[in-house]
Design a protein around this motif. Structure first.
Motif: not given
Ligand code: BMA
Length: 319
Positions: A30, A45, A90, A137, A230, A266, A300
């Motif tokens: 990120n 990061r 981030d 955020r 994502y 993740v 991640d």
């Molecule tokens: C999101 C953030 C990001 C992270 C993503 C996947 O909510 O917290 O920093 O990369 O989740 O875990």
């Protein structure tokens, strides 16, 4: 988008040890991105094996092969924040005039907040403003003021996932005179339940084009609660009033497909956070044929790079 053949462009083994704080790190992801002169800089990061977070700078002459400076970025003034800061992460980078601003997320005892720091040389960074009443955020600053005021997109955390963290399904526009106190101007766009972007948040800062503000964002498909996927997508916002959505892509433009996007700390994550546009015209609009390099966190764990032209991304807003 097209992935770089050099992917993943940064992994944990590219992070130099800085004992005792940074040794044999777990992951790097990120990043914020910006061009300074003829160099491309990333603000990374980096996560240690103590699951602490540090920010570090990577530098490149070609946007693809980066070397990481063996220093931890310190933000002067952070210690004046009354709350305990567990992680700052981030970072999104925006240049306004000659100053580069960093908007970062911070985990505190009362939830996630946004902070703004500034630098002119990418060596020393200082805090400008921190926090606010609400959990929020994914803050990104626009690269110019509108009617004298700073504008940023942010994503308040108002959705409680079952047994988990709070996240969000709506991006808002906020304005500020001083980058310290922010006022919401209202919603810009919401997640689309059942589709690729049920929960959303901004990616890199908006890019000024003649058609409008081109904005890359991330969307999360919650996939019947069995997985959070994502992806990246695009939206076009009105130049004069960025609360107005002019067009929004129906499909994502990048989704987890490569093994290093599908598997990691993740799984199933591409998280666009930095963008560098190759060329702007004399009035400051990105040229349609310009290549945009998008830097993203994958799973991640590592950093990826994908490209498209401005006109391809604009087209993707209208499909
Ligand atoms: C999101 C953030 C990001 C992270 C993503 C996947 O909510 O917290 O920093 O990369 O989740 O875990």
């Amino acid at each position: 988008m097209k992935r770089s053949p050099a992917n993943p462009i940064l992994t944990r083994t590219d992070i130099p040890d800085i004992p005792p704080d940074v040794v044999d790190v777990s992951s790097v992801f990120n990043p914020g991105a910006i061009r300074v002169g003829d160099r491309d800089l990333l603000l990374l990061r980096v996560q240690t094996r103590g699951r602490e977070t540090v920010l570090m700078v990577a530098e490149s002459g070609d946007g693809e092969r980066f070397s990481v400076r063996p220093r931890i970025v310190e933000i002067a003034g952070l210690k004046t924040v009354a709350e305990r800061l567990y992680h700052i992460y981030d970072p999104r980078l925006t240049r306004i005039d000659d100053t580069i601003f960093v908007v970062f997320a911070a985990d505190t005892d009362s939830g996630c907040r946004l902070g703004v720091a500034q630098t002119v040389d990418f060596e020393s960074f200082e805090l400008v403003g921190f926090g606010g009443p609400e959990e929020t955020r994914n803050g990104v600053l626009f690269p110019e003021r509108l009617e004298g005021r700073f504008l940023r997109l942010e994503r308040p955390n108002r959705v409680q996932l079952a047994g988990g963290v709070t996240t969000g399904s709506e991006i808002e526009l906020a304005e500020s005179d001083d980058l310290v106190t922010w006022h919401s101007l209202g919603p810009v766009m919401a997640g689309r339940l059942h589709y690729w972007d049920e929960l959303i948040g901004s990616g890199p800062p908006p890019i000024k084009t003649r058609a409008g503000w081109l904005h890359i964002y991330h969307g999360i498909a919650t996939h019947f609660a069995s997985a959070n996927i994502y992806q990246a997508g695009v939206v076009l916002l009105d130049l004069a009033d960025p609360r107005r959505v002019l067009a929004r892509g129906r499909n994502n433009i990048l989704e987890p497909r490569e093994p290093w996007e599908l598997v990691g700390q993740v799984p199933n994550v591409v998280f666009p956070s930095g963008a560098i546009v190759a060329g702007y015209d004399e009035e400051g609009f990105a040229r349609p044929e310009s290549i945009v390099r998008v830097y993203y966190g994958a799973a991640d764990t590592v950093v990826g790079l994908a490209t498209a032209t401005i006109s391809e991304l604009l087209d993707a807003c209208s499909v």
